[in-house]
Design a protein around this motif. Structure first.
Motif, PDB file in Angstrom:
ATOM      1  N   GLU A  74       0.690  -1.060   0.019  1.00 19.74           N
ATOM      2  CA  GLU A  74       0.172  -0.171  -0.231  1.00 19.74           C
ATOM      3  C   GLU A  74       0.774   1.298  -0.089  1.00 19.74           C
ATOM      4  N   GLY A  75       0.425   2.349  -0.473  1.00 17.67           N
ATOM      5  CA  GLY A  75       1.071   3.724  -0.441  1.00 17.67           C
ATOM      6  C   GLY A  75       2.182   3.529  -1.474  1.00 17.67           C
ATOM      7  N   GLU A  76       3.052   4.567  -1.385  1.00 18.57           N
ATOM      8  CA  GLU A  76       4.163   4.817  -2.284  1.00 18.57           C
ATOM      9  C   GLU A  76       5.629   4.687  -1.576  1.00 18.57           C
ATOM     10  N   MET A  77       6.736   4.331  -2.221  1.00 20.53           N
ATOM     11  CA  MET A  77       7.958   4.403  -1.878  1.00 20.53           C
ATOM     12  C   MET A  77       8.993   4.967  -2.883  1.00 20.53           C
ATOM     13  N   GLU A  78       9.757   6.003  -2.410  1.00 17.97           N
ATOM     14  CA  GLU A  78      10.598   6.734  -3.527  1.00 17.97           C
ATOM     15  C   GLU A  78      11.990   6.048  -3.397  1.00 17.97           C
ATOM     16  N   TYR A  79      12.691   5.984  -4.430  1.00 18.78           N
ATOM     17  CA  TYR A  79      13.814   5.405  -4.653  1.00 18.78           C
ATOM     18  C   TYR A  79      15.017   6.371  -5.403  1.00 18.78           C
ATOM     19  N   ALA A  80      16.326   6.531  -4.884  1.00 19.64           N
ATOM     20  CA  ALA A  80      17.205   7.151  -5.719  1.00 19.64           C
ATOM     21  C   ALA A  80      18.612   6.523  -5.088  1.00 19.64           C
ATOM     22  N   GLN A 114      -3.563  11.542   5.399  1.00 19.81           N
ATOM     23  CA  GLN A 114      -4.400  10.803   6.292  1.00 19.81           C
ATOM     24  C   GLN A 114      -5.326  10.114   5.785  1.00 19.81           C
ATOM     25  N   GLY A 115      -5.668   9.009   6.087  1.00 23.83           N
ATOM     26  CA  GLY A 115      -6.577   8.207   5.228  1.00 23.83           C
ATOM     27  C   GLY A 115      -6.029   7.151   4.451  1.00 23.83           C
ATOM     28  N   HIS A 116      -4.790   7.489   4.068  1.00 22.51           N
ATOM     29  CA  HIS A 116      -4.038   6.478   3.079  1.00 22.51           C
ATOM     30  C   HIS A 116      -3.036   5.791   4.260  1.00 22.51           C
ATOM     31  N   SER A 117      -2.391   4.633   3.519  1.00 23.02           N
ATOM     32  CA  SER A 117      -1.446   3.847   4.485  1.00 23.02           C
ATOM     33  C   SER A 117      -0.328   3.542   3.399  1.00 23.02           C
ATOM     34  N   LEU A 118       0.924   3.538   3.961  1.00 26.01           N
ATOM     35  CA  LEU A 118       2.187   3.039   3.636  1.00 26.01           C
ATOM     36  C   LEU A 118       2.428   1.579   4.122  1.00 26.01           C
ATOM     37  N   HIS A 119       2.581   0.698   3.529  1.00 26.72           N
ATOM     38  CA  HIS A 119       2.925  -0.890   3.881  1.00 26.72           C
ATOM     39  C   HIS A 119       3.670  -1.544   2.936  1.00 26.72           C
ATOM     40  N   ALA A 120       4.695  -2.064   3.511  1.00 29.03           N
ATOM     41  CA  ALA A 120       5.610  -2.703   2.251  1.00 29.03           C
ATOM     42  C   ALA A 120       6.559  -3.792   3.024  1.00 29.03           C
ATOM     43  N   VAL A 121       7.121  -4.502   2.336  1.00 29.52           N
ATOM     44  CA  VAL A 121       8.121  -5.753   2.762  1.00 29.52           C
ATOM     45  C   VAL A 121       9.300  -5.606   1.840  1.00 29.52           C
TER      46      VAL A 121
END
Length: 291
Positions: A74-80, A114-121
């Motif tokens: 869920e959500g987003e993850m930026e990479y550099a 708010q109301g959105h979520s970040l979830h990652a593995v």
């Protein structure tokens, strides 16, 4: 015959900036599962603040001798990274990095409303000694890059994140016969997956519950299986779909040492990795923002 369940393990919670991390392993019971030497869950969190431009780079860190695979639920993850790669992964996407001889990178969430979520593995995969000195390679993987197959009896789907099922293969390079599969079972569905007797396997349910080989698998716990047995049975008793992450591979036949962000074959190589980092040999990340 079903694989025997060795143990179901609790993770260890930690805070990394604004994020809550569930360190699933390594721990005193499990040092590796196939070539996987670390698994972290970024626990579901809403209203995660992104960093202002003035703080760019504060989460940058090196890697050497390891491949990392970050899968966004869920959500987003930026990479550099210091090789000029930059991308943003959304739900269903992934970042894959083969760090080879050394690289500096950063993976951070943008502002999460708010109301959105970040979830990652994130998984760390030990590289063979013959690859640890290679030039780093990064891949951004859109969710459409992962083959997804329909399970028998309309039980759900299997997304091949790493590895192969039948004639369908993920584009992520494989060095140690390792694999990651994302199963999504429909409400009430059952599915029995054929597996290799000689491989090491683990199951992780990121949220909700599932029945695995007749035993309840709770959210954010890791189940590890013994050798032998050629199938794992899954059952979703819930009234909504459930997600299950299955991963593993062949046992490692080389010694390895993990220290900090480095995974090498011995402590002398670990010392070299730190020395090269402090000498600036992994480069730097260039940040640019519009005024």
């Amino acid at each position: 015959m079903e694989k025997a369940l060795l143990a179901t393990l609790e993770g260890r919670n930690a805070k990394v900036g604004a994020l809550s991390i569930n360190h699933l392993f390594p721990n005193r019971y499990v040092h590796a599962i196939g070539p996987f030497v670390l698994v972290d869950q970024i626990c579901p969190a809403g209203n995660v603040p992104g960093d202002p431009p003035s703080e760019a780079g504060k989460h940058a860190h090196p890697h050497r001798g390891v491949a990392t695979f970050s899968y966004i639920l869920e959500g987003e993850m930026e990479y550099a990274d210091s090789y000029g790669n930059r991308a943003t992964a959304k739900a269903g996407d992934a970042h894959w990095l083969m760090s080879g001889k050394g690289i500096l990178h950063e993976e951070i969430p943008p502002n999460t409303p708010q109301g959105h979520s970040l979830h990652a593995v994130q998984w760390w995969i030990n590289l063979p000694a013959t690859v640890k000195g290679d030039t780093p390679v990064y891949m951004f993987l859109d969710q459409s890059h992962f083959p997804e197959i329909m399970l028998p009896d309309a039980a759900g789907t299997a997304k091949i994140l790493i590895g192969q099922i039948g004639n369908d293969t993920s584009p992520v390079p494989v060095y140690n016969n390792h694999f990651i599969c994302h199963l999504r079972l429909h409400p009430g569905a059952k599915y029995t997956m054929p597996v290799e007797k000689r491989y090491e396997y683990a199951v992780f349910v990121p949220s909700g519950e599932a029945i695995v080989n007749g035993q309840k698998q709770g959210a954010s716990r890791l189940s590890v299986f013994d050798f032998g047995g050629d199938e794992i049975a899954f059952h979703n008793e819930a009234a909504r779909a459930t997600d299950i992450l299955l991963f593993g591979g062949a046992s490692q036949n080389e010694p390895f040492v993990t220290q900090g962000p480095f995974v090498m074959n011995n402590r002398e190589e670990i010392a070299d990795a730190y020395r090269d980092f402090f000498d600036g040999k992994y480069g730097s990340i260039t940040y640019s923002y519009n005024a």
